[in-house]
Design an enzyme around this catalytic site. Structure first.
Site, short mmCIF file in Angstrom:
data_model
loop_
_atom_site.label_atom_id
_atom_site.label_comp_id
_atom_site.label_asym_id
_atom_site.label_seq_id
_atom_site.Cartn_x
_atom_site.Cartn_y
_atom_site.Cartn_z
N LYS A 158 -54.10 17.85 -8.04
CA LYS A 158 -55.56 17.96 -7.97
C LYS A 158 -55.99 18.63 -6.66
O LYS A 158 -56.46 18.00 -5.73
CB LYS A 158 -56.20 16.58 -8.16
N1 PMP Z 1 -56.78 18.63 -16.15
C1 PMP Z 1 -57.57 18.82 -15.09
C2 PMP Z 1 -57.68 20.18 -14.50
C3 PMP Z 1 -58.28 17.75 -14.55
O1 PMP Z 1 -59.08 17.92 -13.50
C4 PMP Z 1 -58.15 16.47 -15.14
C5 PMP Z 1 -58.92 15.32 -14.57
N2 PMP Z 1 -58.24 14.70 -13.51
C6 PMP Z 1 -57.28 16.31 -16.22
C7 PMP Z 1 -56.62 17.42 -16.70
C8 PMP Z 1 -57.02 14.95 -16.78
O2 PMP Z 1 -56.23 14.22 -15.86
P1 PMP Z 1 -56.35 12.64 -15.70
O3 PMP Z 1 -56.14 12.08 -17.06
O4 PMP Z 1 -55.25 12.25 -14.79
O5 PMP Z 1 -57.70 12.37 -15.19
#
Ligand code: PMP
Length: 315
Positions: A158
């Site tokens: 992230k």
């Molecule tokens: N892809 C991206 C680019 C994201 O920002 C997110 C949100 N965090 C997700 C997928 C989903 O990830 P998560 O389930 O860990 O929130």
């Protein structure tokens, strides 16, 4: 809406209005910044707040920091405890979003390529009600933008800068009249949305791009795969997904911390299934909702109970 009383900044609980940085830090501090998006869910019956998969989110924050060569003064274990302390200090009794943000502080030189200097960390919370099981669904398009690839910027973490890519795709989608964008990777396979992963149902199988398709290593995606396999007995397949599979899929949904499960009812104006929330999507929404709130005792290990202080004190 009023702000929470406190946020956590560089080792201390700080009153919301007193947490300031100098104006020259704005913008530059985002170069090399990483973050996490975490949710806590309120269970009105048990009067408990549960953070969903907190250790997994904090582990990923550690990986994001490592990738961007941050050297924070606090351990992941300490930061994890501080998330709980912050929720307690704010006496949170509603569905809430928690965002740890790690950025270059003083002494970083504030240049494009700089590293070193201090690693500053902010953790803040905001109310964020769930939209699971609302029955709403979204129209999607396949974006003309390409998803960042692993040797351009690291999609699996992230990294704040990654989000320019998703923003471009999202703006394009909305200007063209769609709700959300799906983005293809450099190989022309479906990667994900700009802030969520994507899953499709075909012939009773749940199919999703694998973690080498330029996707974020999503924690919700992992949870849904486990629920589908263990609670529904579904076959789950992680593999490259073609664009045209979206056009003939029986069901499609996006998933993620912010998106939870968000059903998709059309892609590029091809109607998905009956153009409504499909049965497998619906069941997964129920299972995820139970997992978030601790209903039926499902997956206890995924929840960190906060112990809301005003209630603990009342006991
Ligand atoms: N892809 C991206 C680019 C994201 O920002 C997110 C949100 N965090 C997700 C997928 C989903 O990830 P998560 O389930 O860990 O929130």
């Amino acid at each position: 809406m009023s702000n929470p009383k406190y946020l956590w900044l560089n080792g201390e609980l700080v009153e919301w209005d007193k947490a300031t940085v100098h104006v020259t830090a704005i913008g530059w501090s985002a170069v090399g910044a990483v973050f996490e998006g975490i949710r806590a869910y309120w269970n009105a019956d048990t009067e408990e707040l549960h953070v969903f998969r907190l250790p997994e989110h904090m582990k990923r924050l550690g990986e994001s920091m490592k990738m961007m060569r941050h050297e924070p003064a606090w351990s992941i274990e300490h930061l994890t405890e501080q998330v709980i302390e912050l929720l307690k200090a704010n006496d949170v009794r509603e569905d809430t979003y928690i965002r740890p943000l790690v950025y270059r502080g003083e002494g970083s030189g504030k240049g494009f390529s700089s590293h070193g200097g201090s690693t500053d960390i902010l953790i803040n919370t905001r109310p964020n009600p769930s939209h699971l099981l609302s029955g709403n669904h979204r129209s999607a398009c396949v974006s003309s933008w390409t998803r960042i690839s692993d040797n351009v910027m690291p999609p699996r973490i992230k990294n704040v800068a990654n989000y320019r890519n998703g923003q471009l795709a999202g703006m394009e989608a909305s200007l063209n009249g769609y709700d959300v964008a799906l983005i293809m990777n450099q190989q022309g396979k479906i990667a994900e949305g700009g802030g969520s992963c994507v899953m499709i149902v075909r012939d009773g199988k749940l199919i999703t791009p694998d973690v080498t398709q330029s996707i974020l290593e999503s924690i919700t995606r992992d949870a849904i795969m486990q629920l589908a396999r263990d609670e529904m007995g579904l076959e789950v397949v992680e593999r490259a997904v073609d664009r045209t599979e979206l056009y003939i899929a029986d069901e499609i949904f996006m998933c993620g911390t912010a998106f939870e499960i968000t059903p998709v009812s059309s892609v590029d104006k091809y109607v998905v299934g009956e153009g409504d929330v499909g049965p497998i999507t619906r069941r997964l929404e129920e299972l995820l909702n139970d997992s978030f709130r601790g209903i039926s005792g499902i997956r206890e290990g995924w929840r960190t109970p906060v112990g809301v202080p005003s209630l603990v004190a009342a006991d």
